[in-house]
Motif scaffolding. Structure first.
Motif, PDB file in Angstrom:
ATOM      1  N   GLY A 167      47.014  39.485  34.131  1.00  0.00           N
ATOM      2  CA  GLY A 167      45.877  38.583  34.219  1.00  0.00           C
ATOM      3  C   GLY A 167      45.793  37.445  35.186  1.00  0.00           C
ATOM      4  N   LEU A 168      47.151  37.305  35.893  1.00  0.00           N
ATOM      5  CA  LEU A 168      47.405  36.268  36.799  1.00  0.00           C
ATOM      6  C   LEU A 168      46.600  36.501  37.940  1.00  0.00           C
ATOM      7  N   VAL A 169      46.132  37.833  38.325  1.00  0.00           N
ATOM      8  CA  VAL A 169      45.383  37.942  39.445  1.00  0.00           C
ATOM      9  C   VAL A 169      44.236  38.836  38.882  1.00  0.00           C
ATOM     10  N   ASP A 170      42.973  38.613  39.370  1.00  0.00           N
ATOM     11  CA  ASP A 170      41.631  39.155  38.948  1.00  0.00           C
ATOM     12  C   ASP A 170      41.444  40.525  39.613  1.00  0.00           C
ATOM     13  N   ARG A 171      41.946  40.601  40.665  1.00  0.00           N
ATOM     14  CA  ARG A 171      41.269  42.033  41.185  1.00  0.00           C
ATOM     15  C   ARG A 171      42.423  42.359  42.222  1.00  0.00           C
ATOM     16  N   LEU A 172      42.587  43.491  42.582  1.00  0.00           N
ATOM     17  CA  LEU A 172      43.438  44.021  43.660  1.00  0.00           C
ATOM     18  C   LEU A 172      42.352  44.213  44.733  1.00  0.00           C
ATOM     19  N   GLY A 173      43.162  43.759  46.110  1.00  0.00           N
ATOM     20  CA  GLY A 173      42.252  43.928  47.304  1.00  0.00           C
ATOM     21  C   GLY A 173      42.888  43.109  48.554  1.00  0.00           C
ATOM     22  N   ASP A 174      41.893  43.168  49.852  1.00  0.00           N
ATOM     23  CA  ASP A 174      42.314  42.410  50.810  1.00  0.00           C
ATOM     24  C   ASP A 174      41.214  41.230  51.062  1.00  0.00           C
ATOM     25  N   ARG A 175      41.558  40.644  52.308  1.00  0.00           N
ATOM     26  CA  ARG A 175      40.725  39.544  52.613  1.00  0.00           C
ATOM     27  C   ARG A 175      39.400  39.860  52.531  1.00  0.00           C
ATOM     28  N   ALA A 176      38.744  41.147  53.233  1.00  0.00           N
ATOM     29  CA  ALA A 176      37.503  41.493  53.154  1.00  0.00           C
ATOM     30  C   ALA A 176      36.770  41.617  51.915  1.00  0.00           C
ATOM     31  N   GLU A 177      37.699  42.105  51.046  1.00  0.00           N
ATOM     32  CA  GLU A 177      37.154  42.291  49.628  1.00  0.00           C
ATOM     33  C   GLU A 177      36.910  41.003  48.988  1.00  0.00           C
ATOM     34  N   ALA A 178      37.772  40.081  49.161  1.00  0.00           N
ATOM     35  CA  ALA A 178      37.623  38.676  48.761  1.00  0.00           C
ATOM     36  C   ALA A 178      36.415  38.035  49.375  1.00  0.00           C
ATOM     37  N   LEU A 179      36.028  38.189  50.760  1.00  0.00           N
ATOM     38  CA  LEU A 179      35.136  37.758  50.967  1.00  0.00           C
ATOM     39  C   LEU A 179      33.757  38.099  50.711  1.00  0.00           C
ATOM     40  N   ALA A 180      33.769  39.650  50.425  1.00  0.00           N
ATOM     41  CA  ALA A 180      32.549  40.382  49.737  1.00  0.00           C
ATOM     42  C   ALA A 180      32.266  39.679  48.302  1.00  0.00           C
ATOM     43  N   TRP A 181      33.414  39.436  47.573  1.00  0.00           N
ATOM     44  CA  TRP A 181      33.362  38.720  46.291  1.00  0.00           C
ATOM     45  C   TRP A 181      32.555  37.540  46.306  1.00  0.00           C
ATOM     46  N   ALA A 182      33.217  36.677  47.122  1.00  0.00           N
ATOM     47  CA  ALA A 182      32.586  35.463  47.373  1.00  0.00           C
ATOM     48  C   ALA A 182      31.344  35.240  47.674  1.00  0.00           C
ATOM     49  N   ALA A 183      30.885  36.213  48.718  1.00  0.00           N
ATOM     50  CA  ALA A 183      29.411  36.272  49.146  1.00  0.00           C
ATOM     51  C   ALA A 183      28.629  36.728  47.935  1.00  0.00           C
TER      52      ALA A 183
END
Length: 241
Positions: free
Chosen positions: A165-181
């Motif tokens: 639970g320390l990390v919510d998802r596994l992925g890279d920067r592009a996936e982080a940006l898509a999640w934030a969007a």
């Protein structure tokens, strides 16, 4: 030393000291405060924090960690990230050690690439992190994870951090940006209230700031827009008012 950009109402804050593996010094901490403030002033609705190269943040710059003012500068940077009224996602692209783990857990959510590693090896060098960091680490990753990291100086990789639970998802920067969007399209006042209620659990239910944030959601144009969008079977378009 910090690259800042915006797209789709999402701000990107990239630590850029590859020669120091994105270690934090006083100037870098001040730049984080300025960068977050600038992004919020520009009206972003979500922020992604990441590092350039193969490291997220290797920790405190040992040229300054023992100097006067470093702790205050670091804590100011962590507070700025933690108290941002919009979702902040850490895209942990590599090792996040010491102050790097602190920066990652100051964010609201964490997405980790395969090379991400978390650790707070202060007991190896006779230093200590503040009580907020200890409590936050335990709340996010659990007491066992916090004890392993803080007492045994263990490091935790991406998969184990995700499992605990320390990390919510596994992925890279592009996936982080898509999640934030995606989050940037949600109702800003609701997100602001939710973040306040989650991050400041010590607030009483009748705390004036908490009550005001709650009532602002129910009396907002966004609430009326959400209602209309449901009736009209279309996506809601929120404006944060």
């Amino acid at each position: 030393m910090i690259n800042v950009s915006t797209a789709d109402a999402v701000g990107l804050l990239e630590l850029d000291r590859p020669d120091r593996r994105n270690a934090l010094d006083v100037a870098q901490c001040h730049r984080i405060v300025e960068a977050v403030g600038g992004l919020l002033a520009d009206g972003v609705r979500a922020i992604v924090v990441t590092g350039s190269g193969s490291s997220f943040c290797s920790g405190a710059d040992f040229g300054e960690v023992y100097t006067d003012g470093f702790r205050d500068a670091l804590h100011a940077a962590l507070r700025t990230v933690d108290e941002a009224p919009v979702p902040v996602v850490a895209a942990v692209n590599g090792p996040a050690i010491g102050a790097g783990t602190q920066l990652a857990i100051a964010c609201d959510l964490r997405i980790a690439a395969p090379g991400a590693v978390f650790g707070v090896p202060t007991a190896r060098i006779g230093l200590a992190v503040d009580p907020w960091t200890v409590r936050r680490l335990a709340r996010l990753g659990g007491g066992g994870t916090a004890r392993a990291i803080l007492v045994a100086c263990d490091t935790v990789g991406a998969d184990l951090a995700h499992a605990r639970g320390l990390v919510d998802r596994l992925g890279d920067r592009a996936e982080a940006l898509a999640w934030a969007a995606e989050m940037a399209t949600l109702a800003p006042l609701t997100l602001r209230y939710n973040l306040l209620a989650l991050d400041r659990a010590d607030l009483a239910d009748d705390d004036a700031e908490l009550v005001a944030a709650f009532e602002a959601c129910w009396s907002s144009d966004d609430r009326r827009e959400g209602q209309a969008a449901r009736l009209e079977k279309r996506p809601a378009v929120f404006h944060g008012r």
